[in-house]
Motif scaffolding. Structure first.
Motif, PDB file in Angstrom:
ATOM      1  N   THR A 137      26.821  22.985 -20.039  1.00 38.16           N
ATOM      2  CA  THR A 137      26.408  22.142 -21.167  1.00 38.16           C
ATOM      3  C   THR A 137      25.444  22.960 -22.032  1.00 38.16           C
ATOM      4  O   THR A 137      24.880  23.963 -21.564  1.00 38.16           O
ATOM      5  N   ASP A 138      25.207  22.497 -23.232  1.00 37.02           N
ATOM      6  CA  ASP A 138      24.263  23.218 -24.098  1.00 37.02           C
ATOM      7  C   ASP A 138      22.877  23.256 -23.464  1.00 37.02           C
ATOM      8  O   ASP A 138      22.174  24.264 -23.565  1.00 37.02           O
ATOM      9  N   ALA A 139      22.502  22.166 -22.800  1.00 38.07           N
ATOM     10  CA  ALA A 139      21.177  22.121 -22.168  1.00 38.07           C
ATOM     11  C   ALA A 139      21.098  23.141 -21.032  1.00 38.07           C
ATOM     12  O   ALA A 139      20.106  23.869 -20.896  1.00 38.07           O
ATOM     13  N   GLU A 140      22.147  23.211 -20.222  1.00 39.47           N
ATOM     14  CA  GLU A 140      22.181  24.207 -19.140  1.00 39.47           C
ATOM     15  C   GLU A 140      22.180  25.623 -19.714  1.00 39.47           C
ATOM     16  O   GLU A 140      21.482  26.515 -19.240  1.00 39.47           O
ATOM     17  N   ALA A 141      22.993  25.804 -20.738  1.00 41.47           N
ATOM     18  CA  ALA A 141      23.136  27.141 -21.310  1.00 41.47           C
ATOM     19  C   ALA A 141      21.816  27.652 -21.873  1.00 41.47           C
ATOM     20  O   ALA A 141      21.526  28.858 -21.823  1.00 41.47           O
ATOM     21  N   ALA A 142      21.005  26.736 -22.372  1.00 39.29           N
ATOM     22  CA  ALA A 142      19.770  27.143 -23.061  1.00 39.29           C
ATOM     23  C   ALA A 142      18.857  27.975 -22.169  1.00 39.29           C
ATOM     24  O   ALA A 142      18.123  28.839 -22.660  1.00 39.29           O
ATOM     25  N   THR A 143      18.909  27.753 -20.861  1.00 46.80           N
ATOM     26  CA  THR A 143      18.032  28.495 -19.958  1.00 46.80           C
ATOM     27  C   THR A 143      18.738  29.700 -19.325  1.00 46.80           C
ATOM     28  O   THR A 143      18.185  30.354 -18.435  1.00 46.80           O
ATOM     29  N   GLY A 144      19.960  29.973 -19.765  1.00 48.00           N
ATOM     30  CA  GLY A 144      20.607  31.210 -19.331  1.00 48.00           C
ATOM     31  C   GLY A 144      21.272  31.132 -17.970  1.00 48.00           C
ATOM     32  O   GLY A 144      21.375  30.056 -17.353  1.00 48.00           O
ATOM     33  N   CYS A 176      17.261  36.547  -6.837  1.00 47.65           N
ATOM     34  CA  CYS A 176      18.107  35.689  -7.670  1.00 47.65           C
ATOM     35  C   CYS A 176      17.533  34.267  -7.705  1.00 47.65           C
ATOM     36  O   CYS A 176      17.387  33.661  -8.776  1.00 47.65           O
ATOM     37  N   SER A 177      17.163  33.748  -6.545  1.00 43.98           N
ATOM     38  CA  SER A 177      16.579  32.399  -6.477  1.00 43.98           C
ATOM     39  C   SER A 177      15.265  32.347  -7.246  1.00 43.98           C
ATOM     40  O   SER A 177      14.971  31.363  -7.933  1.00 43.98           O
ATOM     41  N   ARG A 178      14.474  33.405  -7.121  1.00 42.69           N
ATOM     42  CA  ARG A 178      13.181  33.427  -7.791  1.00 42.69           C
ATOM     43  C   ARG A 178      13.368  33.404  -9.316  1.00 42.69           C
ATOM     44  O   ARG A 178      12.720  32.625 -10.019  1.00 42.69           O
ATOM     45  N   VAL A 179      14.279  34.245  -9.806  1.00 40.30           N
ATOM     46  CA  VAL A 179      14.535  34.260 -11.252  1.00 40.30           C
ATOM     47  C   VAL A 179      15.016  32.887 -11.713  1.00 40.30           C
ATOM     48  O   VAL A 179      14.572  32.359 -12.742  1.00 40.30           O
ATOM     49  N   SER A 180      15.891  32.294 -10.934  1.00 39.50           N
ATOM     50  CA  SER A 180      16.418  30.977 -11.304  1.00 39.50           C
ATOM     51  C   SER A 180      15.298  29.939 -11.347  1.00 39.50           C
ATOM     52  O   SER A 180      15.209  29.142 -12.294  1.00 39.50           O
ATOM     53  N   ALA A 181      14.430  29.980 -10.341  1.00 38.69           N
ATOM     54  CA  ALA A 181      13.328  29.004 -10.283  1.00 38.69           C
ATOM     55  C   ALA A 181      12.371  29.203 -11.455  1.00 38.69           C
ATOM     56  O   ALA A 181      11.889  28.243 -12.064  1.00 38.69           O
ATOM     57  N   GLN A 182      12.110  30.452 -11.800  1.00 41.01           N
ATOM     58  CA  GLN A 182      11.134  30.744 -12.863  1.00 41.01           C
ATOM     59  C   GLN A 182      11.670  30.436 -14.262  1.00 41.01           C
ATOM     60  O   GLN A 182      10.917  30.049 -15.152  1.00 41.01           O
ATOM     61  N   THR A 183      12.967  30.652 -14.455  1.00 40.40           N
ATOM     62  CA  THR A 183      13.522  30.573 -15.817  1.00 40.40           C
ATOM     63  C   THR A 183      14.407  29.354 -16.034  1.00 40.40           C
ATOM     64  O   THR A 183      14.729  29.035 -17.180  1.00 40.40           O
ATOM     65  N   GLY A 184      14.811  28.719 -14.960  1.00 37.89           N
ATOM     66  CA  GLY A 184      15.785  27.637 -15.093  1.00 37.89           C
ATOM     67  C   GLY A 184      17.203  28.131 -15.258  1.00 37.89           C
ATOM     68  O   GLY A 184      18.122  27.351 -15.539  1.00 37.89           O
ATOM     69  N   HIS A 200      20.397  37.061 -16.703  1.00 39.73           N
ATOM     70  CA  HIS A 200      19.523  37.829 -15.831  1.00 39.73           C
ATOM     71  C   HIS A 200      20.384  38.429 -14.725  1.00 39.73           C
ATOM     72  O   HIS A 200      21.136  37.707 -14.064  1.00 39.73           O
ATOM     73  N   ILE A 201      20.272  39.733 -14.532  1.00 40.17           N
ATOM     74  CA  ILE A 201      21.084  40.391 -13.509  1.00 40.17           C
ATOM     75  C   ILE A 201      20.147  41.046 -12.491  1.00 40.17           C
ATOM     76  O   ILE A 201      19.340  41.903 -12.869  1.00 40.17           O
ATOM     77  N   VAL A 202      20.272  40.616 -11.242  1.00 37.68           N
ATOM     78  CA  VAL A 202      19.493  41.224 -10.169  1.00 37.68           C
ATOM     79  C   VAL A 202      20.314  42.373  -9.587  1.00 37.68           C
ATOM     80  O   VAL A 202      21.460  42.173  -9.160  1.00 37.68           O
ATOM     81  N   MET A 203      19.742  43.571  -9.614  1.00 41.31           N
ATOM     82  CA  MET A 203      20.466  44.751  -9.107  1.00 41.31           C
ATOM     83  C   MET A 203      19.579  45.489  -8.121  1.00 41.31           C
ATOM     84  O   MET A 203      18.354  45.529  -8.296  1.00 41.31           O
ATOM     85  N   PRO A 204      20.188  46.101  -7.118  1.00 46.77           N
ATOM     86  CA  PRO A 204      19.395  46.928  -6.219  1.00 46.77           C
ATOM     87  C   PRO A 204      18.842  48.144  -6.972  1.00 46.77           C
ATOM     88  O   PRO A 204      19.496  48.666  -7.890  1.00 46.77           O
TER      89      PRO A 204
END
Lengths: 317, 317
Positions: free
Chosen positions: A64-71, A132-140, A96-100
């Motif tokens: 959705t647009d609301a979901e998309a807004a936070t990436g 990945c979880s941390r980025v998601s929690a911080q940025t939505g 956001h891409i988490v890479m080793p």
């Protein structure tokens, strides 16, 4: 969400403006040698060089647009990372891409090319998942898993719809298996469109978690495999993928490392396309006689074509 | 015989069952970098790996049954030889191929693969032409010259018809030039279909006989060139080709050896197709700024994809 042909068709409509209709190639010379008719679906020629663009676009454009807004966010150092960055760029949102930290420079550049935001972490699965979880929690940001996500798997299945339009009456589809997203989408689409078709997954013998799981009837996890097929180095197929694989896939076969390199080289030389090692496993299964296909019409998915031109495996000492 | 679009259309009808409709590929990333829109006609994916199958099939299937009965002959160690052997095999007639005794084993095998009868000779143009005439006199075989033959040039022109169907409104077509058969066919077809289009021939600077001839207004012969683009090592364009080139081609530009290797590698990596050095010259002209194409729609013909995978030029010391 019911994972069926309708879902895959809807994905196809959704992503059509953002992906390429890739060609299906054939070779009379290879057919004569193999005693079968081979059809190669060239997802190495897909945008960003891999089928991963299909699943990534479907996930991103399903938001959705609301979901998309936070990436969006994912952990991957491979083709899914570049595909997700590209899809996000097309929608105008952040990926956001988490890479080793030890990821090859070329992979980092690929993600950067599409404007992805890179977060480096330690090179363990646990560290990647935690980051990945941390980025998601911080940025939505919405997590888009490389394979254990039915929006992704539905996107991957769109290649099979095109394949069966361009090469009707296939008796088999052979499909490389890493996490199983492509295999799920392919099996569900192909069996719905053409119930008699056999769908076979192909894994490197060194990365046979799905083959083991398929025989055991439960998900089996293996240590991180060392196969040359870097796109197929998964420890374990997805929770969502496995029941679909059990229900729709006819068999999982494995191939040797030498067979992968020989198949890769042969397709560069004879089919004249650049494919990465992971994309060569289906043809390796034909060459190594792992599937009985004499006289049949066999579809093979060439999954990707991202290769370091300085490091060709048949030229290594 | 009037060399016009109708002749090329007739060739297209004649050869359609025996050739492939090759795909046209694009790359958003290359377009952004070049500031133009590039369309690549993939004749490297043609039967026998080169556009030469078009001209060879047209020549062979233009023969009367009486002519065909005594076969065909050519002197070539390259893609025309394999293409002529293949075309003859498809018609069920004999192809005699005169090759220099020092021809690479892979080229000899290619011709053998299609059932061609090989006659070895000394590695000079005079020896090759003499051997070719002798075989023709002894067997009655019809000589099919690699480029100085209007049936051949008409066959080569069929690629341009397909190209303009799949990529309409091209402003330019850039076409590699060896003997000039492909360039003739391309220019005549493209100008008839789309009079505003500019047709540019591209040669290695080391093999610039056609560029020199074009500027001088007469055919100029050069010593056998040493360019890496082995398909373009011709001394002099054909008698039949040259007036057509003078009339229909807008310009001939040249590219450096380094530029050819860089362009070849870049297309392997970014477009993910295997092309031989000769096929890279058109893209090399874009990279080296030899043609002003900013903001334009530019068609490039990727002429062939027969490469020795052990001998990649960017990996040589």
């Amino acid at each position: 969400m019911s994972f069926d042909l309708e879902l895959i068709r809807a994905a196809h409509e959704r992503i059509r403006p953002f992906i390429k209709r890739t060609p299906v190639l054939t070779s009379d010379a290879l057919d004569q040698e193999c005693g079968t008719r081979l059809f190669f679906k060239c997802e190495n020629l897909q945008a960003a060089g891999a089928f991963k663009s299909r699943g990534a676009c479907n996930a991103v454009f399903s938001l959705t647009d609301a979901e998309a807004a936070t990436g969006v966010v994912t952990h991957s150092s491979g083709n899914h990372a570049a595909a997700l960055a590209r899809a996000a760029q097309l929608r105008g949102i952040t990926a956001h891409i988490v890479m080793p930290a030890n990821a090859p420079q070329s992979k980092v550049q690929n993600v950067g090319h599409y404007g992805g935001w890179i977060t480096f972490c330690e090179a363990t699965l646990a560290a990647r998942e935690a980051a990945c979880s941390r980025v998601s929690a911080q940025t939505g940001a919405t997590i888009v898993h490389p394979f254990d996500d039915l929006r992704v798997a539905a996107g991957q299945g769109t290649a099979a719809i095109e394949f069966l339009e361009d090469a009707p009456d296939l008796d088999f589809i052979l499909c490389p298996v890493g996490g199983g997203g492509l295999l799920c989408g392919t099996a569900v689409a192909a069996k719905a469109l053409h119930p008699g078709i056999k769908v076979i997954g192909v894994e490197p013998a060194l990365a046979d978690d799905v083959a083991q799981s398929f025989r055991a009837g439960r998900r089996i996890s293996i240590p991180t495999p060392l196969t040359i097929a870097d796109g197929l180095r998964t420890n374990c197929t997805g929770e969502k993928n496995f029941p679909i694989i059990q229900r729709y896939v006819d068999d999982i076969v494995t191939v040797s490392e030498e067979g992968i390199v020989a198949a890769m080289r042969e397709l560069w030389e004879r089919l004249r396309v650049v494919i990465e090692p992971s994309a060569a496993v289906a043809y390796a299964a034909i060459r190594e006689g792992r599937v009985s296909v004499a006289g049949k019409r066999v579809g093979l998915i060439l999954t990707g074509g991202n290769v370091d031109m300085e490091q060709l495996p048949w030229l290594k000492k």
